[in-house]
Design a protein around this motif. Structure first.
Motif, PDB file in Angstrom:
ATOM      1  N   UNK A  22       0.862  -5.129  63.705  1.00  0.00           N
ATOM      2  CA  UNK A  22       1.218  -6.381  64.371  1.00  0.00           C
ATOM      3  C   UNK A  22      -0.018  -6.921  65.085  1.00  0.00           C
ATOM      4  N   UNK A  23      -0.530  -8.076  64.690  1.00  0.00           N
ATOM      5  CA  UNK A  23      -1.671  -8.661  65.398  1.00  0.00           C
ATOM      6  C   UNK A  23      -1.245  -9.203  66.754  1.00  0.00           C
ATOM      7  N   UNK A  32      -6.841  -2.630  70.910  1.00  0.00           N
ATOM      8  CA  UNK A  32      -5.784  -2.296  69.954  1.00  0.00           C
ATOM      9  C   UNK A  32      -5.062  -1.012  70.377  1.00  0.00           C
ATOM     10  N   UNK A  33      -3.819  -0.891  69.930  1.00  0.00           N
ATOM     11  CA  UNK A  33      -2.993   0.269  70.284  1.00  0.00           C
ATOM     12  C   UNK A  33      -2.513   0.973  69.017  1.00  0.00           C
ATOM     13  N   UNK A  59      -3.363  -5.803  69.424  1.00  0.00           N
ATOM     14  CA  UNK A  59      -3.099  -5.461  68.033  1.00  0.00           C
ATOM     15  C   UNK A  59      -2.446  -4.078  68.057  1.00  0.00           C
ATOM     16  N   UNK A  60      -1.396  -3.873  67.264  1.00  0.00           N
ATOM     17  CA  UNK A  60      -0.656  -2.608  67.318  1.00  0.00           C
ATOM     18  C   UNK A  60      -0.421  -2.066  65.909  1.00  0.00           C
ATOM     19  N   UNK A  61      -0.667  -0.775  65.743  1.00  0.00           N
ATOM     20  CA  UNK A  61      -0.359  -0.071  64.495  1.00  0.00           C
ATOM     21  C   UNK A  61       0.635   1.045  64.778  1.00  0.00           C
ATOM     22  N   UNK A  97      -8.157   3.739  60.482  1.00  0.00           N
ATOM     23  CA  UNK A  97      -7.684   2.486  59.877  1.00  0.00           C
ATOM     24  C   UNK A  97      -7.670   1.372  60.915  1.00  0.00           C
ATOM     25  N   UNK A  98      -7.160   1.665  62.108  1.00  0.00           N
ATOM     26  CA  UNK A  98      -7.052   0.643  63.144  1.00  0.00           C
ATOM     27  C   UNK A  98      -8.433   0.206  63.635  1.00  0.00           C
TER      28      UNK A  98
END
Length: 287
Positions: A22-23, A32-33, A59-61, A97-98
């Protein structure tokens, strides 16, 4: 939740994991999280929270470990995954990846239960700027109240191992412990909880794979007063395994947030959104 993007993460051993990205969609920009799930909890459980956190500027992964949810390929009895691999391969690959996707040097890690307990297995741990562990502890049986200790011991050291012999996988859903698990994951889970020290059991005698003493990432653990698994003793047992970093634990009263109960799992439910600002503040090192 329309901005969620389905993504694929490739681990060092070639295993493919499925996740959602999710951006950031609003709020003050933040790092980023990486949201690492609890044992036996599928990524879909967290998607509403993921969208909310993206609206706060991150930004969330989120992803499923090998053998769980969308990352389960084929029949579970044929899956050879171990709990150690969830840290040493899956979390490592998700973190990489994140970092690559966002172009950042560091990210924040939000780990639910087991998701916040394995940073000492990650060779890229220095890329985590801060770790917030929700309900994170070693799950050490001896650190639980007697009644729940007996129940957990019976489930993880007796019924589930017996079930793996019969079915070829860990039938953890039958004893109320989340999704069914690969046999190797279920066995290690019980072994680590019985021994204390959690992930330190994965690298005993393997100093080249042990990063616990090297971790400098600040760690905050949030756990509920009514959590049967993350208790003052089991949380302290986790934090002692990271001797070189700044760490703190916050024991949360449900009533202080207008809730009747929180327990081990409910933090990320829509019914418990009153807790989400505290999680976000902890990720940013506030409060």
């Amino acid at each position: 939740m329309s901005d969620l993007e389905s993504i694929t993460i490739t681990c060092a051993d070639g295993v493919h994991l499925q996740g959602h990205f999710a951006p950031a969609s609003g709020g003050a920009p933040g790092l980023p999280v990486l949201l690492s799930p609890a044992t036996g909890v599928k990524q879909h459980f967290y998607l509403r929270f993921v969208s909310w956190l993206a609206a706060q500027g991150h930004d969330v992964l989120v992803f499923d470990y090998r053998g769980i949810g969308l990352s389960r390929h084929g029949h579970l009895k044929h899956n050879k995954a171990t709990l150690a691999e969830w840290g040493q391969l899956d979390q490592v690959a998700a973190l990489d990846w994140l970092l690559q996707r966002t172009g950042r040097d560091q990210v924040l890690m939000l780990g639910h239960s087991a998701g916040g307990q394995m940073i000492g297995l990650l060779p890229n741990h220095q890329r985590v700027a801060r770790l917030v562990g929700v309900s994170a502890s070693t799950g050490w049986f001896r650190g639980m109240r007697l009644g729940f200790r007996l129940k957990a011991h019976l489930g993880l050291r007796c019924l589930v191992p017996l079930g793996t012999l019969v079915k070829g996988y860990g039938p953890t859903s039958a004893v109320g412990l989340g999704e069914d698990l690969p046999a190797g994951v279920a066995r290690q889970w019980g072994q680590w909880c019985a021994a204390g020290g959690y992930a330190t059991n994965a690298i005993r005698g393997k100093p080249e794979q042990d990063f616990h003493a090297e971790v400098r990432t600040p760690i905050t653990v949030l756990y509920a007063e009514d959590d049967d698994i993350a208790t003052p003793t089991t949380v302290a047992d986790l934090l002692r395994t990271f001797p070189s970093t700044q760490k703190q634990a916050m024991r949360i009263k449900p009533a202080s947030h207008g809730l009747k109960a929180i327990g081990h799992i409910d933090w990320f439910r829509a019914s418990h959104q009153a807790l989400w600002p505290m999680i976000a503040s902890s990720l940013r090192g506030q409060g």
